[in-house]
Design a protein around this motif. Structure first.
Motif, PDB file in Angstrom:
ATOM      1  N   LEU A 135       8.142   2.113  -5.499  1.00  0.00           N
ATOM      2  CA  LEU A 135       6.916   1.954  -4.710  1.00  0.00           C
ATOM      3  C   LEU A 135       6.750   0.504  -4.241  1.00  0.00           C
ATOM      4  O   LEU A 135       6.316   0.262  -3.118  1.00  0.00           O
ATOM      5  N   LEU A 136       7.087  -0.414  -5.096  1.00  0.00           N
ATOM      6  CA  LEU A 136       6.863  -1.829  -4.788  1.00  0.00           C
ATOM      7  C   LEU A 136       7.964  -2.467  -3.956  1.00  0.00           C
ATOM      8  O   LEU A 136       7.743  -3.496  -3.330  1.00  0.00           O
ATOM      9  N   ARG A 137       9.132  -1.855  -3.926  1.00  0.00           N
ATOM     10  CA  ARG A 137      10.288  -2.492  -3.310  1.00  0.00           C
ATOM     11  C   ARG A 137      10.030  -2.884  -1.853  1.00  0.00           C
ATOM     12  O   ARG A 137       9.453  -2.133  -1.107  1.00  0.00           O
TER      13      ARG A 137
ATOM     14  N   LEU B 214      -2.092  -0.706  -6.141  1.00  0.00           N
ATOM     15  CA  LEU B 214      -1.767  -0.556  -4.728  1.00  0.00           C
ATOM     16  C   LEU B 214      -2.847   0.259  -4.014  1.00  0.00           C
ATOM     17  O   LEU B 214      -3.160   1.367  -4.443  1.00  0.00           O
ATOM     18  N   PRO B 215      -3.430  -0.257  -2.934  1.00  0.00           N
ATOM     19  CA  PRO B 215      -4.341   0.560  -2.127  1.00  0.00           C
ATOM     20  C   PRO B 215      -3.623   1.836  -1.683  1.00  0.00           C
ATOM     21  O   PRO B 215      -2.439   1.800  -1.341  1.00  0.00           O
ATOM     22  N   THR B 216      -4.348   2.934  -1.707  1.00  0.00           N
ATOM     23  CA  THR B 216      -3.726   4.245  -1.485  1.00  0.00           C
ATOM     24  C   THR B 216      -4.510   5.042  -0.454  1.00  0.00           C
ATOM     25  O   THR B 216      -5.738   5.091  -0.500  1.00  0.00           O
ATOM     26  N   ALA B 217      -3.773   5.654   0.475  1.00  0.00           N
ATOM     27  CA  ALA B 217      -4.400   6.476   1.514  1.00  0.00           C
ATOM     28  C   ALA B 217      -3.681   7.808   1.613  1.00  0.00           C
ATOM     29  O   ALA B 217      -2.552   7.971   1.130  1.00  0.00           O
TER      30      ALA B 217
ATOM     31  N   LEU C  75       0.339   6.294 -10.909  1.00  0.00           N
ATOM     32  CA  LEU C  75       1.260   5.169 -10.814  1.00  0.00           C
ATOM     33  C   LEU C  75       0.789   4.172  -9.754  1.00  0.00           C
ATOM     34  O   LEU C  75       0.745   2.960 -10.007  1.00  0.00           O
ATOM     35  N   SER C  76       0.416   4.686  -8.589  1.00  0.00           N
ATOM     36  CA  SER C  76      -0.097   3.817  -7.518  1.00  0.00           C
ATOM     37  C   SER C  76      -1.350   3.079  -7.974  1.00  0.00           C
ATOM     38  O   SER C  76      -1.503   1.867  -7.732  1.00  0.00           O
TER      39      SER C  76
ATOM     40  N   ALA D  10       0.847  -1.194   0.000  1.00  0.00           N
ATOM     41  CA  ALA D  10       0.000   0.000   0.000  1.00  0.00           C
ATOM     42  C   ALA D  10       0.880   1.241   0.000  1.00  0.00           C
ATOM     43  O   ALA D  10       2.041   1.198   0.431  1.00  0.00           O
ATOM     44  N   VAL D  11       0.307   2.344  -0.468  1.00  0.00           N
ATOM     45  CA  VAL D  11       1.010   3.625  -0.518  1.00  0.00           C
ATOM     46  C   VAL D  11       0.224   4.644   0.296  1.00  0.00           C
ATOM     47  O   VAL D  11      -1.005   4.735   0.181  1.00  0.00           O
ATOM     48  N   ILE D  12       0.943   5.410   1.108  1.00  0.00           N
ATOM     49  CA  ILE D  12       0.301   6.461   1.898  1.00  0.00           C
ATOM     50  C   ILE D  12       0.994   7.786   1.598  1.00  0.00           C
ATOM     51  O   ILE D  12       2.206   7.922   1.771  1.00  0.00           O
ATOM     52  N   PHE D  13       0.203   8.732   1.120  1.00  0.00           N
ATOM     53  CA  PHE D  13       0.716  10.044   0.727  1.00  0.00           C
ATOM     54  C   PHE D  13       0.454  11.079   1.817  1.00  0.00           C
ATOM     55  O   PHE D  13      -0.618  11.096   2.426  1.00  0.00           O
TER      56      PHE D  13
END
Length: 216
Positions: free
Chosen positions: A214-216, A103-106, A97-98, A4-7
């Motif tokens: 992002l995926l690493r 990728l779930p993004t918050a 990109l996310s 997951a990605v959090i901005f």
């Protein structure tokens, strides 16, 4: 591998730090607080009530309460964003990109909930996020990790499986305290600040962000 990605928002997705500094300088100067414009950089990345309490403790003013001052600053920043606001270079591309990576993004921001929603709606960004978390109503904002922990919980992803994107040292500290991998994108003037050394990666802008990182 990140799940997951959090901005962050201010200074990362939104070119708003100058608006905060302008609104704070104008408000505090009108109350007789002897600030120079550059003094507002001391509180970069702080929640608005933290900023107000910081200066009130040093230069207690007469008249409006700290809460009223904070509300006025937020109102001013919202107006500046709507009238003059711009996304940071690569912001929409990073969100795309996310999304394309599945990728779930918050969003995890120290900004006021009202301002967060106004910004996301104005720039048509709300649809990118499965969760949006403001630290407005939390006991502690960044550098405390709670807003990041809340964002991970809202996505149903363990914090250790999240990658956070941040522009401020305060935010990087919060993300690392939440046990997340953190990619820092500092303002150009602060790029060489040694405090960003705790980030897992430092980039000059979101335009350099890749799917592999992002995926690493």
């Amino acid at each position: 591998m990140s799940a997951a990605v959090i901005f962050d928002m201010d200074g990362l997705l939104l070119d708003s730090e100058d608006f905060w500094q302008q609104a704070e300088f104008e408000m505090f100067s009108s109350l007789g607080v002897p600030l120079q414009p550059e003094d507002t950089a001391q509180t970069l990345g702080w929640r608005c009530d933290y900023v107000v309490q910081h200066w009130y403790a040093k230069f207690a003013w007469q008249g409006p309460t700290p809460a009223e001052v904070g509300d006025a600053i937020i109102d001013n920043v919202i107006q500046l964003i709507i009238q003059q606001g711009k996304l940071m270079p690569g912001a929409r591309e990073a969100l795309e990109l996310s999304k394309n990576l599945g990728l779930p993004t918050a969003l995890a921001t120290s900004s006021n909930h009202r301002m967060m929603l106004a910004t996301l709606e104005h720039f048509d960004l709300l649809h990118y996020f499965q969760a949006t978390c403001s630290a407005e109503f939390l006991p502690l904002a960044k550098p405390h990790p709670q807003v990041y922990l809340n964002a991970a919980a809202a996505l149903g992803i363990e914090p250790q499986q999240c990658v956070a994107l941040e522009d401020s040292v305060t935010g990087v500290i919060a993300a690392k305290a939440a046990r997340m991998r953190c990619i820092a994108i500092p303002e150009h003037a602060n790029f060489d600040d040694s405090r960003y050394g705790i980030a897992d990666l430092k980039l000059p802008s979101l335009l350099q962000l890749t799917g592999a990182e992002l995926l690493r």
